[in-house]
Scaffold this motif. Structure first.
Motif, PDB file in Angstrom:
ATOM      1  N   TYR A  36      25.839  32.159  -5.987  1.00 38.41           N
ATOM      2  CA  TYR A  36      25.445  33.571  -5.899  1.00 38.41           C
ATOM      3  C   TYR A  36      24.738  33.924  -4.590  1.00 38.41           C
ATOM      4  O   TYR A  36      24.366  35.078  -4.392  1.00 38.41           O
ATOM      5  N   GLY A  37      24.522  32.940  -3.699  1.00 41.51           N
ATOM      6  CA  GLY A  37      23.927  33.214  -2.400  1.00 41.51           C
ATOM      7  C   GLY A  37      22.449  33.558  -2.432  1.00 41.51           C
ATOM      8  O   GLY A  37      21.959  34.249  -1.529  1.00 41.51           O
ATOM      9  N   PHE A  38      21.702  33.057  -3.438  1.00 40.39           N
ATOM     10  CA  PHE A  38      20.267  33.343  -3.515  1.00 40.39           C
ATOM     11  C   PHE A  38      19.519  32.553  -2.442  1.00 40.39           C
ATOM     12  O   PHE A  38      19.921  31.448  -2.057  1.00 40.39           O
ATOM     13  N   SER A  39      18.392  33.097  -1.973  1.00 38.14           N
ATOM     14  CA  SER A  39      17.519  32.384  -1.045  1.00 38.14           C
ATOM     15  C   SER A  39      16.683  31.367  -1.817  1.00 38.14           C
ATOM     16  O   SER A  39      16.673  31.358  -3.047  1.00 38.14           O
ATOM     17  N   VAL A  40      15.934  30.512  -1.068  1.00 33.72           N
ATOM     18  CA  VAL A  40      15.096  29.504  -1.710  1.00 33.72           C
ATOM     19  C   VAL A  40      14.063  30.158  -2.624  1.00 33.72           C
ATOM     20  O   VAL A  40      13.856  29.753  -3.778  1.00 33.72           O
ATOM     21  N   GLY A  41      13.398  31.201  -2.114  1.00 32.24           N
ATOM     22  CA  GLY A  41      12.370  31.870  -2.905  1.00 32.24           C
ATOM     23  C   GLY A  41      12.937  32.573  -4.120  1.00 32.24           C
ATOM     24  O   GLY A  41      12.435  32.438  -5.239  1.00 32.24           O
ATOM     25  N   VAL A  42      14.025  33.321  -3.926  1.00 33.12           N
ATOM     26  CA  VAL A  42      14.618  34.081  -5.037  1.00 33.12           C
ATOM     27  C   VAL A  42      15.236  33.139  -6.066  1.00 33.12           C
ATOM     28  O   VAL A  42      15.229  33.431  -7.268  1.00 33.12           O
ATOM     29  N   SER A  43      15.747  31.990  -5.623  1.00 31.46           N
ATOM     30  CA  SER A  43      16.350  31.056  -6.588  1.00 31.46           C
ATOM     31  C   SER A  43      15.308  30.548  -7.582  1.00 31.46           C
ATOM     32  O   SER A  43      15.652  30.150  -8.700  1.00 31.46           O
ATOM     33  N   GLY A  44      14.039  30.560  -7.195  1.00 36.59           N
ATOM     34  CA  GLY A  44      12.990  30.174  -8.134  1.00 36.59           C
ATOM     35  C   GLY A  44      12.889  31.126  -9.308  1.00 36.59           C
ATOM     36  O   GLY A  44      12.480  30.736 -10.412  1.00 36.59           O
ATOM     37  N   LEU A  45      13.277  32.385  -9.102  1.00 38.51           N
ATOM     38  CA  LEU A  45      13.224  33.371 -10.185  1.00 38.51           C
ATOM     39  C   LEU A  45      14.256  33.093 -11.274  1.00 38.51           C
ATOM     40  O   LEU A  45      14.144  33.622 -12.377  1.00 38.51           O
ATOM     41  N   THR A  46      15.260  32.275 -10.945  1.00 38.22           N
ATOM     42  CA  THR A  46      16.287  31.991 -11.959  1.00 38.22           C
ATOM     43  C   THR A  46      15.723  31.177 -13.124  1.00 38.22           C
ATOM     44  O   THR A  46      16.366  31.072 -14.173  1.00 38.22           O
ATOM     45  N   TRP A  97      30.628  28.209 -18.253  1.00 37.68           N
ATOM     46  CA  TRP A  97      31.786  29.036 -17.879  1.00 37.68           C
ATOM     47  C   TRP A  97      31.369  30.307 -17.165  1.00 37.68           C
ATOM     48  O   TRP A  97      32.148  30.868 -16.385  1.00 37.68           O
ATOM     49  N   ALA A  98      30.116  30.758 -17.378  1.00 39.54           N
ATOM     50  CA  ALA A  98      29.630  31.932 -16.646  1.00 39.54           C
ATOM     51  C   ALA A  98      29.470  31.626 -15.159  1.00 39.54           C
ATOM     52  O   ALA A  98      29.899  32.414 -14.295  1.00 39.54           O
ATOM     53  N   VAL A  99      28.869  30.466 -14.835  1.00 39.48           N
ATOM     54  CA  VAL A  99      28.696  30.130 -13.415  1.00 39.48           C
ATOM     55  C   VAL A  99      30.009  29.669 -12.791  1.00 39.48           C
ATOM     56  O   VAL A  99      30.245  29.876 -11.587  1.00 39.48           O
ATOM     57  N   GLU A 100      30.898  29.066 -13.580  1.00 43.12           N
ATOM     58  CA  GLU A 100      32.199  28.641 -13.058  1.00 43.12           C
ATOM     59  C   GLU A 100      33.010  29.846 -12.585  1.00 43.12           C
ATOM     60  O   GLU A 100      33.658  29.802 -11.521  1.00 43.12           O
ATOM     61  N   THR A 101      32.990  30.921 -13.375  1.00 44.35           N
ATOM     62  CA  THR A 101      33.762  32.124 -13.046  1.00 44.35           C
ATOM     63  C   THR A 101      32.950  33.152 -12.250  1.00 44.35           C
ATOM     64  O   THR A 101      33.430  34.241 -11.992  1.00 44.35           O
ATOM     65  N   ARG A 102      31.723  32.784 -11.900  1.00 49.97           N
ATOM     66  CA  ARG A 102      30.819  33.652 -11.133  1.00 49.97           C
ATOM     67  C   ARG A 102      30.623  35.010 -11.806  1.00 49.97           C
ATOM     68  O   ARG A 102      30.629  36.058 -11.153  1.00 49.97           O
ATOM     69  N   THR A 103      30.459  34.951 -13.120  1.00 52.35           N
ATOM     70  CA  THR A 103      30.074  36.149 -13.862  1.00 52.35           C
ATOM     71  C   THR A 103      28.711  36.599 -13.358  1.00 52.35           C
ATOM     72  O   THR A 103      27.972  35.824 -12.765  1.00 52.35           O
ATOM     73  N   HIS A 104      28.350  37.852 -13.587  1.00 54.04           N
ATOM     74  CA  HIS A 104      27.083  38.388 -13.089  1.00 54.04           C
ATOM     75  C   HIS A 104      25.933  37.410 -13.391  1.00 54.04           C
ATOM     76  O   HIS A 104      25.859  36.820 -14.472  1.00 54.04           O
TER      77      HIS A 104
END
Length: 521
Positions: free
Chosen positions: A344-354, A413-420
């Motif tokens: 999804y192209g998140f930055s290091v900081g924003v990826s922490g929010l996941t 399957w959500a991350v495989e198909t790059r669902t939102h």
């Protein structure tokens, strides 16, 4: 010695003998023994004591001063119990926090030490969890010999020192070694917290206490990366460790002020020592004293968790399930930044929010257990002639166990198909919502079933959990590289699905299994 002055009951030797219930509390059977109060002994027979030597021929048991003895942690005021639990819960929050808080900063560490090995990057995170496997083998028997309080405080001090050493590390190997040692020290509150709750709270009130304490080991790994991601991006990875050391130092200071000993055998032993000093009667002994030599007790206590894993199917199977869940949690912790940065192209900081999905699901899972556990226990006990059994702790787990498999199928399957990006985050929330009852219900089950030796049962479970949690994430990248994110996560979902019958089996047949496979301690 002053804390013992209000509780000075001595049991004279009779033909009655002592037994222990599952809470590790002392009870007397075959008729009440003769008792006398030391205060009246001094006032009415003072001259006789001074003129006649004390007889040491027949040891006398020092016991609780009746069912309402204020020294007994079961009789502490609610405020004292919850203050003690509050400090333990804070300790249990900060040490698992360290396990994951560092995860988003791994890329910065690799750059700083000029390393390109992905295996090393995963090891530097998971080695901390391996320390959680080794620490309980020493911590559990030490607590059963010397009590809980000082083990908590000494371990907290060691954790602060090793975490500071991580911040000052000058090489990857140095960082890995001190991460491991910090994990060994940090395993104490996770190992002993459930046993401390068993020391203070009666069975029908342990559900809410376990839910509060359970926030630490389950919520912290979700919150840690959020803090660590932004902190590492703003101040560098070393400040991730400095912040951990500062927080742990503050909690250690509060613990030194507030913590009280909760382990009944140690409290009675201290009371006995105080009475011997006061009376000069060396024939007194604690009613919970184990006459076995200390070295033999320690060796036996180290072996006890291994024996439970090998010879108790209940401990083995429930520990295997929670170990799988724990491994899945750390698989998420180590792979979420890579997945969301790559897919999804998140930055290091924003990826922490996941990690918010894991945190929200953990809170929902805690609410389910906190609201239903005690009430279900009381209802099931009422149907069983007002007799509660450890199996009555399992109903919340029976309802939520399918969520783990559903979460992995949906997430993969959500991350495989790059669902939102919101869809895989919802799936991680479902996972942690199913994870929380697994850990809390299992901990309560072990505390209720093993009583005085609950610390050893929990240590056995943590041993298996930590080994799987340390090494399963190392298999994550090869699995996903070979099968893809969709099928790779589906395989994990199928594995979790095979454990679906386990809690149902124990809910129905657990009492028979416990009786048939009783482990000799």
């Amino acid at each position: 010695m002053s804390e013992f002055k209000e509780s000075k009951s001595i049991t004279q030797p009779t033909e009655s003998h002592a037994s222990e219930n599952n809470d590790g509390q002392h009870s007397l059977i075959n008729g009440p023994p003769e008792k006398f109060e030391l205060g009246s002994m001094y006032s009415d027979e003072h001259s006789r004591i001074e003129s006649e030597p004390v007889s040491h021929s027949a040891p006398r048991d020092v016991d609780w001063d009746g069912p309402d003895d204020v020294l007994n942690p079961m009789n502490w005021t609610p405020g004292k119990k919850w203050r003690t639990l509050g400090i333990i819960s804070l300790m249990t929050f900060v040490t698992p926090l360290s396990s994951s808080m560092f995860a988003p900063a791994v890329t910065e560490v690799m750059k700083g030490f000029k390393s390109s090995s992905t295996i090393l990057g995963e090891i530097v995170v998971s080695i901390y969890v391996l320390g959680f496997a080794i620490g309980p083998l020493i911590i559990a028997p030490m607590s059963e010999l010397y009590g809980r309080k000082w083990i908590y405080l000494i371990s907290c001090a060691a954790f602060v020192i090793f975490t500071m050493a991580c911040a000052l590390s000058s090489s990857m190997s140095m960082l890995i070694v001190f991460r491991f040692l910090a994990g060994c020290a940090g395993s104490t509150p996770v190992t002993l917290g459930g046993a401390s709750i068993g020391d203070m709270f009666p069975k029908e009130k342990r559900g809410a206490a376990m839910a509060v304490w359970g926030m630490g080991p389950q919520l912290a790994p979700s919150v840690g990366p959020i803090i660590g991601g932004f902190l590492a991006e703003a101040e560098g990875w070393r400040w991730v460790f400095w912040l951990q050391a500062i927080i742990a130092g503050i909690i250690m200071f509060l613990g030194a002020i507030i913590l009280r000993e909760t382990y009944a055998p140690v409290i009675l032993q201290r009371k006995t020592v105080a009475l011997i000093r006061e009376t000069g009667d060396s024939g007194l002994k604690s009613s919970l004293q184990d006459p076995t030599p200390t070295s033999q007790i320690f060796t036996r206590a180290i072996i006890r968790p291994i024996k439970m894993l090998l010879f108790s199917p209940i401990v083995l199977l429930l520990s295997m399930y929670t170990a799988i869940i724990f491994g899945y949690l750390y698989l998420f912790i180590t792979t979420l930044p890579q997945v969301f940065q790559g897919q999804y192209g998140f930055s290091v900081g924003v990826s922490g929010l996941t990690y918010l999905g894991l945190g929200i699901g953990a809170i929902l899972g805690l609410m389910v257990v906190g609201k239903t556990s005690d009430s279900m226990y009381r209802k099931l006990a009422a149907r069983n002639k007002d007799i509660g059994v450890p199996e009555h702790r399992l109903p919340p787990l029976l309802v939520t166990i399918p969520l783990v498999s559903i979460a992995f199928f949906g997430y993969g399957w959500a991350v495989e198909t790059r669902t939102h990006w919101s869809v895989p985050m919802i799936m991680t929330a479902l996972f942690s919502m199913g994870m929380m009852p697994a850990f809390i219900c299992t901990n309560m089950y072990f505390v209720d079933a093993f009583g005085r030796y609950s610390a050893s049962a929990l240590a056995a479970s943590k041993l298996l959990q930590s080994v799987v949690g340390a090494f399963l994430p190392l298999a994550g990248r090869p699995l996903f590289d070979h099968l893809g994110l969709g099928w790779g996560n589906s395989v994990l979902g199928f594995i979790a699905l095979t454990f679906l019958p386990v809690p149902w089996l124990f809910f129905r047949y657990g009492e028979k299994l416990r009786t048939r496979f009783d482990v000799a301690f």
